[in-house]
Design a protein around this motif. Structure first.
Motif, PDB file in Angstrom:
ATOM      1  N   THR A  54      36.186  48.993  18.917  1.00  0.00           N
ATOM      2  CA  THR A  54      37.628  48.962  19.159  1.00  0.00           C
ATOM      3  C   THR A  54      38.354  48.563  17.882  1.00  0.00           C
ATOM      4  OG1 THR A  54      37.393  46.686  19.886  1.00  0.00           O
ATOM      5  CG2 THR A  54      37.365  48.376  21.612  1.00  0.00           C
ATOM      6  N   GLY A  89      41.630  41.153  28.980  1.00  0.00           N
ATOM      7  CA  GLY A  89      40.397  41.790  28.509  1.00  0.00           C
ATOM      8  C   GLY A  89      40.155  41.560  27.032  1.00  0.00           C
ATOM      9  N   GLU A 116      40.016  37.599  32.141  1.00  0.00           N
ATOM     10  CA  GLU A 116      38.714  38.236  31.906  1.00  0.00           C
ATOM     11  C   GLU A 116      37.856  38.080  33.151  1.00  0.00           C
ATOM     12  OE1 GLU A 116      37.090  39.944  28.935  1.00  0.00           O
ATOM     13  OE2 GLU A 116      36.165  40.365  30.857  1.00  0.00           O
TER      14      GLU A 116
HETATM   15  N1  SAH Z   1      40.312  44.070  24.029  1.00  0.00           N
HETATM   16  C1  SAH Z   1      38.947  44.055  23.509  1.00  0.00           C
HETATM   17  C2  SAH Z   1      37.903  44.555  24.529  1.00  0.00           C
HETATM   18  C3  SAH Z   1      38.132  45.904  25.143  1.00  0.00           C
HETATM   19  S1  SAH Z   1      36.867  46.304  26.341  1.00  0.00           S
HETATM   20  C4  SAH Z   1      38.891  44.861  22.240  1.00  0.00           C
HETATM   21  O1  SAH Z   1      39.853  45.571  21.943  1.00  0.00           O
HETATM   22  O2  SAH Z   1      37.881  44.793  21.544  1.00  0.00           O
HETATM   23  C5  SAH Z   1      37.662  45.925  27.898  1.00  0.00           C
HETATM   24  C6  SAH Z   1      37.832  44.443  28.187  1.00  0.00           C
HETATM   25  O3  SAH Z   1      38.463  44.307  29.470  1.00  0.00           O
HETATM   26  C7  SAH Z   1      36.554  43.640  28.283  1.00  0.00           C
HETATM   27  O4  SAH Z   1      36.799  42.328  27.831  1.00  0.00           O
HETATM   28  C8  SAH Z   1      36.273  43.663  29.793  1.00  0.00           C
HETATM   29  O5  SAH Z   1      35.367  42.676  30.212  1.00  0.00           O
HETATM   30  C9  SAH Z   1      37.658  43.491  30.336  1.00  0.00           C
HETATM   31  N2  SAH Z   1      37.880  43.977  31.694  1.00  0.00           N
HETATM   32  C10 SAH Z   1      37.551  45.184  32.197  1.00  0.00           C
HETATM   33  N3  SAH Z   1      37.971  45.309  33.478  1.00  0.00           N
HETATM   34  C11 SAH Z   1      38.620  44.148  33.774  1.00  0.00           C
HETATM   35  C12 SAH Z   1      39.310  43.663  34.935  1.00  0.00           C
HETATM   36  N4  SAH Z   1      39.411  44.401  36.029  1.00  0.00           N
HETATM   37  N5  SAH Z   1      39.857  42.424  34.879  1.00  0.00           N
HETATM   38  C13 SAH Z   1      39.776  41.666  33.745  1.00  0.00           C
HETATM   39  N6  SAH Z   1      39.137  42.085  32.623  1.00  0.00           N
HETATM   40  C14 SAH Z   1      38.562  43.294  32.646  1.00  0.00           C
END
Ligand code: SAH
Length: 364
Positions: A54, A89, A116
């Motif tokens: 990312t 997230g 999270e």
């Molecule tokens: N923002 C970070 C990670 C992106 S991956 C970056 O840019 O590197 C997606 C993220 O969302 C992960 O941390 C995952 O665990 C979280 N996530 C996915 N579905 C979710 C949900 N329903 N509720 C809370 N967090 C969630």
């Protein structure tokens, strides 16, 4: 290895296959929600040895510019007391680290709140930000202070619902079993014409309409908070600025696209974000839509060129890598055009740097 069972589903696929055999097809939204919950709960999917990378993991410049954007909003809003940094997230916590360092230099040192659900990623976030406060959803975030909210590649992981146009009208797109017991998309039996958006009602047979009620709910909750408490939000993700037909659901494993129905729980399932609909949802919930820009345009407006130059001067041996990272984040053929940045704010909050409310036709 070659044996007679090599095509039989295993893991979560086998669980789904048994469920479907017993009770009938499940919705795409149900499938995506359970597959991603399993996927994220058990691993760190980020980085070269993981499944995908990312923007914050590509370069510190990304998080720094996000932090400066938030600090600029906060300063021009009159430096309100007690503002909180909220990230949805947060992955490994890398974006928060870079954003808060940059914001700190601008005088903003907020309390940190993370939303999270993954135990594996929460553990990494705890190591990087021991002072943060964790939440499973947005409902128990502080209610009495402005919120500075960031979500990068979060909305794309939330479940989408799909409708498919059949000879008999619109149906929900479901996951069923093929003649060999493998998971495969099928049309549901219940008429769903009332759920199809009016502007797509006349679409041809086979057309698919994709919506994300879960993403809309998140933006609705964020917007209601901004309206009531003040603050600003940045949603950064790949997606389109005008509604479009077709499935964008994809599965990625080890940096390659794989079959969406082959390995649920083992590959990252994502869908493009429908920014047009989310901007409408935000407005209806009382937030100000500050604009939706292409990531490359936004980063350039915030000064990624100058930041790359100063980092390269400070570390000449890394100059080429810094330049390559800036290109990857901004070039139209890489992340610059497909990724969009949507800004929202409370009614009394200022406009956002680098964002424009002009929606360019054909930017996808
Ligand atoms: N923002 C970070 C990670 C992106 S991956 C970056 O840019 O590197 C997606 C993220 O969302 C992960 O941390 C995952 O665990 C979280 N996530 C996915 N579905 C979710 C949900 N329903 N509720 C809370 N967090 C969630």
């Amino acid at each position: 290895m070659d044996n007679s069972d090599s095509n039989a589903p295993c893991g979560l696929a086998a669980v789904f296959a048994r469920l479907i055999a017993a009770t009938g097809p499940i919705s795409i939204a149900h499938y995506m929600a359970e597959a991603n919950a399993r996927y994220y709960a058990s691993r760190d999917p980020l980085g070269a040895s993981g499944d995908f990378i990312t923007a914050p993991e590509i370069s510190q410049m990304f998080g720094e510019l996000v932090g400066l954007w938030l600090a600029d909003m906060w300063q021009r809003a009159g430096r309100p007391e007690g503002a909180c940094y909220v990230e949805l997230g947060p992955g490994r916590g890398t974006l928060a680290r870079d954003a808060l360092r940059a914001a700190g230099r601008a005088g903003l040192a907020p309390e940190i709140h993370f939303v999270e659900t993954s135990p594996a990623l929460t553990a990494l976030q705890q190591a990087a930000h021991p002072q943060a406060i964790w939440h499973h959803d947005l409902s128990d975030l502080p209610a009495d202070r402005p919120l500075l909210i960031v979500a990068n590649e979060f909305l794309d992981a939330l479940p989408v619902r799909q409708l498919v146009r059949t000879a008999g009208g619109w149906r929900e797109r479901m996951v069923g079993l093929d003649s060999e017991g493998r998971l495969t998309p099928v049309a549901g039996t219940r008429p769903m014409d009332a759920a199809a958006p009016a502007h797509f009602a006349g679409a041809i047979e086979g057309a698919i309409v994709e919506t994300s009620p879960a993403a809309a709910t998140v933006v609705q909750e964020v917007s209601a908070r901004l309206a009531a408490q003040g603050g600003a939000a940045l949603f950064i993700d790949y997606g389109h600025v005008q509604p479009q037909l077709g499935s964008t659901l994809q599965a990625v494993r080890a940096h390659r696209k794989v079959n969406v129905f082959a390995e649920p729980g083992e590959a990252d399932l994502t869908a493009h974000v429908d920014f047009a609909t989310l901007a409408e949802v935000a407005g209806q919930a009382g937030a100000r839509w500050l604009g939706t820009s292409e990531q490359g345009v936004w980063l350039a407006a915030l000064g990624i060129g100058a930041r790359a130059g100063s980092l390269a001067r400070a570390a000449p041996h890394a100059a080429e890598a810094i330049e390559a990272a800036a290109m990857r984040l901004t070039a139209p053929a890489e992340m610059g055009k497909l990724f969009k940045v949507m800004g929202l704010a409370g009614p009394e909050w200022p406009d956002g740097a680098g964002l424009s409310r002009v929606v360019l036709a054909g930017t996808g």
